[in-house]
Write a protein that holds these residues in place. Structure first.
Motif, PDB file in Angstrom:
ATOM      1  N   CYS A 197       0.964  -1.214   0.013  1.00  0.00           N
ATOM      2  CA  CYS A 197       0.167  -0.111   0.030  1.00  0.00           C
ATOM      3  C   CYS A 197       1.112   1.366  -0.013  1.00  0.00           C
ATOM      4  O   CYS A 197       2.107   1.271   0.385  1.00  0.00           O
ATOM      5  N   THR A 253      -8.546   1.613  -3.900  1.00  0.00           N
ATOM      6  CA  THR A 253      -8.049   1.005  -4.950  1.00  0.00           C
ATOM      7  C   THR A 253      -9.061   0.674  -6.095  1.00  0.00           C
ATOM      8  O   THR A 253     -10.135   0.919  -5.967  1.00  0.00           O
ATOM      9  N   ASP A 276      -3.588   0.700  -6.174  1.00  0.00           N
ATOM     10  CA  ASP A 276      -3.779   1.852  -5.513  1.00  0.00           C
ATOM     11  C   ASP A 276      -3.348   3.050  -6.511  1.00  0.00           C
ATOM     12  O   ASP A 276      -3.149   2.988  -7.480  1.00  0.00           O
ATOM     13  N   LYS A 291      -1.947  -3.440  -4.513  1.00  0.00           N
ATOM     14  CA  LYS A 291      -2.353  -3.703  -3.160  1.00  0.00           C
ATOM     15  C   LYS A 291      -2.745  -5.211  -2.704  1.00  0.00           C
ATOM     16  O   LYS A 291      -2.219  -5.737  -1.462  1.00  0.00           O
TER      17      LYS A 291
END
Length: 287
Positions: A30, A183, A232, A238
């Protein structure tokens, strides 16, 4: 001692090692929470390709995994991995396995260590770890790195997340929050044949990395996979999910990335707590 090596310890080690390498695949983690996916003008194929390109600069990552591994059942765990030098530390639980806790796996200095719990000690004269020296085991006809699940240990584990670039039907599913991060969700189907064909335009390094990733799935008997990918706002993966039918049953794995490019240190277990498989086999053959 030989019977212990060829019995429960060997089966557990092989299963854990296979899951380790299979689950070690992935992209990046992330980033910022204030972005919701890629630019609206970016096509699904372009978004997936951009995220795949960003995996090439990964030096380390930490991730969480859950799902089903063919022949092993339900697994879950968390791991940290460094690419250069290659090192990994993973704690994994296999549902229904007769252990008193998670199996711990460490890969460091071209050796794999599996154990870290009381079950191993019961079978190995008080030792809590078993060491698989990849170079030493290469001389044995019955056990080698591939069978122990470490045959791809020298590949870049970010490569599996790039498989969606080989899809001919990738599409945008929508926007979702995954692990607290906004996302964009993409989905498509891929075949091993199409993935191989998609490598022709890649650099030699990238091509070799992804070919090594494909070899494991070929050996499992998987011809095609359904893949979901959550990207993301910084064009990093992610999370991703891979599903397919293998010779020993269905595979369904989800990898959630926690962070990347942060220091990862992995150390070998103390020698006094470690049983070396190569030495055990030598003693069995000579005695």
């Amino acid at each position: 001692m030989e019977s212990a090596v060829r019995g429960p310890v060997r089966r557990r080690a092989m299963g854990a090692g296979l899951a380790a390498v299979l689950l070690a695949g992935g992209a990046v983690a992330c980033q910022k929470d204030d972005k919701a996916g890629q630019s609206p003008a970016m096509t699904p194929a372009a978004a997936v390709a951009k995220a795949a390109k960003n995996t090439e600069d990964i030096t380390s990552l930490r991730y969480r995994m859950t799902g089903k591994v063919p022949g092993e059942g339900q697994v879950s765990g968390e791991a940290a991995m460094s690419m250069k030098p290659l090192a990994m530390s993973m704690k994994m639980t296999v549902k229904g396995q007769a252990t008193d806790g998670p199996v711990e796996i460490r890969l460091v200095d071209k050796a794999m260590y599996i154990g870290g719990n009381a079950d191993m000690a019961k079978e190995m004269d008080g030792k809590t770890w078993i060491k698989f020296d990849m170079s030493a085991l290469g001389a044995d006809k019955e056990m080698n790195a591939d069978q122990l699940g470490a045959g791809q240990a020298d590949k870049n584990p970010a490569s599996e997340s790039t498989f969606l670039t080989g899809s001919k039907d990738v599409k945008k599913v929508g926007t979702e929050t995954v692990g607290g991060v906004k996302t964009t969700h993409y989905k498509g189907t891929v075949t091993v044949a199409d993935l191989k064909a998609s490598l022709k335009d890649e650099s030699k390094t990238v091509r070799e990395q992804r070919e090594k990733s494909l070899q494991q799935y070929e050996k499992m008997g998987i011809d095609s996979m359904t893949m979901d990918m959550w990207i993301d706002g910084d064009d990093h993966t992610k999370q991703f999910r891979m599903r397919g039918e293998a010779d020993k049953g269905p595979m369904d794995m989800t990898i959630l990335f926690l962070d990347y490019n942060k220091p990862v240190t992995v150390t070998a277990p103390p020698a006094k707590d470690t049983a070396d498989l190569a030495e055990m086999m030598k003693q069995a053959q000579s005695g």
